[in-house]
Design a protein around this motif. Structure first.
Motif, PDB file in Angstrom:
ATOM      1  N   GLY A   1       0.812  -1.209   0.000  1.00  0.00           N
ATOM      2  CA  GLY A   1       0.000   0.000   0.000  1.00  0.00           C
ATOM      3  C   GLY A   1       0.847   1.262   0.000  1.00  0.00           C
ATOM      4  O   GLY A   1       0.563   2.220  -0.735  1.00  0.00           O
ATOM      5  N   ALA A   2       1.919   1.266   0.783  1.00  0.00           N
ATOM      6  CA  ALA A   2       2.796   2.433   0.836  1.00  0.00           C
ATOM      7  C   ALA A   2       3.532   2.623  -0.495  1.00  0.00           C
ATOM      8  O   ALA A   2       3.679   3.752  -0.975  1.00  0.00           O
ATOM      9  CB  ALA A   2       3.796   2.273   1.983  1.00  0.00           C
TER      10      ALA A   2
ATOM     11  N   LYS B   1       4.148   5.539  -5.779  1.00  0.00           N
ATOM     12  CA  LYS B   1       4.081   5.550  -7.241  1.00  0.00           C
ATOM     13  C   LYS B   1       2.959   6.457  -7.744  1.00  0.00           C
ATOM     14  O   LYS B   1       3.114   7.160  -8.736  1.00  0.00           O
ATOM     15  CB  LYS B   1       3.849   4.133  -7.777  1.00  0.00           C
ATOM     16  N   ALA B   2       1.826   6.427  -7.041  1.00  0.00           N
ATOM     17  CA  ALA B   2       0.691   7.251  -7.438  1.00  0.00           C
ATOM     18  C   ALA B   2       1.023   8.731  -7.266  1.00  0.00           C
ATOM     19  O   ALA B   2       0.671   9.556  -8.123  1.00  0.00           O
ATOM     20  CB  ALA B   2      -0.540   6.885  -6.618  1.00  0.00           C
ATOM     21  N   LYS B   3       1.685   9.083  -6.173  1.00  0.00           N
ATOM     22  CA  LYS B   3       2.078  10.478  -5.958  1.00  0.00           C
ATOM     23  C   LYS B   3       3.011  10.950  -7.062  1.00  0.00           C
ATOM     24  O   LYS B   3       2.895  12.069  -7.548  1.00  0.00           O
ATOM     25  CB  LYS B   3       2.789  10.629  -4.607  1.00  0.00           C
ATOM     26  N   ALA B   4       3.937  10.072  -7.471  1.00  0.00           N
ATOM     27  CA  ALA B   4       4.857  10.423  -8.550  1.00  0.00           C
ATOM     28  C   ALA B   4       4.113  10.624  -9.869  1.00  0.00           C
ATOM     29  O   ALA B   4       4.526  11.428 -10.707  1.00  0.00           O
ATOM     30  CB  ALA B   4       5.921   9.345  -8.708  1.00  0.00           C
TER      31      ALA B   4
ATOM     32  N   THR C   1      -3.695  11.692  -6.268  1.00  0.00           N
ATOM     33  CA  THR C   1      -3.799  11.830  -4.814  1.00  0.00           C
ATOM     34  C   THR C   1      -5.082  11.226  -4.254  1.00  0.00           C
ATOM     35  O   THR C   1      -5.130  10.872  -3.092  1.00  0.00           O
ATOM     36  CB  THR C   1      -3.745  13.313  -4.396  1.00  0.00           C
ATOM     37  N   LYS C   2      -6.140  11.116  -5.086  1.00  0.00           N
ATOM     38  CA  LYS C   2      -7.416  10.583  -4.618  1.00  0.00           C
ATOM     39  C   LYS C   2      -7.757   9.312  -5.385  1.00  0.00           C
ATOM     40  O   LYS C   2      -7.580   9.251  -6.599  1.00  0.00           O
ATOM     41  CB  LYS C   2      -8.532  11.605  -4.830  1.00  0.00           C
TER      42      LYS C   2
ATOM     43  N   GLY D   1      -0.236   8.740   1.797  1.00  0.00           N
ATOM     44  CA  GLY D   1      -0.766  10.020   1.348  1.00  0.00           C
ATOM     45  C   GLY D   1      -1.935   9.959   0.383  1.00  0.00           C
ATOM     46  O   GLY D   1      -2.374  10.995  -0.093  1.00  0.00           O
ATOM     47  N   LEU D   2      -2.461   8.784   0.103  1.00  0.00           N
ATOM     48  CA  LEU D   2      -3.632   8.703  -0.785  1.00  0.00           C
ATOM     49  C   LEU D   2      -4.899   8.981   0.009  1.00  0.00           C
ATOM     50  O   LEU D   2      -5.013   8.587   1.177  1.00  0.00           O
ATOM     51  CB  LEU D   2      -3.744   7.320  -1.427  1.00  0.00           C
TER      52      LEU D   2
END
Length: 123
Positions: free
Chosen positions: A81-82, A87-90, A94-95, A120-121
């Motif tokens: 999950g982390a 990867k998603a933040k990069a 964010t949502k 941070g998601l």
């Protein structure tokens, strides 16, 4: 009238639950769907844009950059999950919308969600 075949195996029951969840949960470009798949040994998570029908990114417990956060499979799930959140933040995401994949929100599935939230998601 034809009788509806009742599901007989655990896989069929999970598939039916997953379809029931998928009726309500859909991912878009702004808010993709975070899908969790859990096997007996491993756990996988991916972000999906259902509007275009594409997988944006995916992480498994065997991927590079996954750090174990605790003991056992739950620790690996939290690390997945982390890593997915990083990867998603990069990628500028964010949502997300969480799709538990027909599994109970418990144990490893919950650990993936907790790890993504800690990364941070927003759900």
């Amino acid at each position: 009238m034809r009788a509806v075949k009742s599901p007989s195996t655990r896989q069929e029951l999970r598939a039916r639950r997953h379809l029931r969840v998928r009726k309500k949960v859909a991912g878009t470009a702004e808010r993709p769907r975070l899908v969790v798949f859990r096997s007996l040994k491993h756990i996988y998570a991916q972000l999906v844009n259902d509007d275009q029908g594409v997988t944006l990114l995916g992480v498994s417990d065997g991927s590079e950059g996954v750090t174990v956060d605790g003991a056992g499979k739950i620790g690996r799930a939290k690390g997945v999950g982390a890593a997915l959140a990083a990867k998603a933040k990069a990628a500028g995401i964010t949502k997300v919308v969480f799709d538990r994949g027909g599994y109970r929100y418990h144990g490893r599935v919950k650990a993936v969600a907790d790890g993504a939230r800690a990364g941070g998601l927003e759900f």
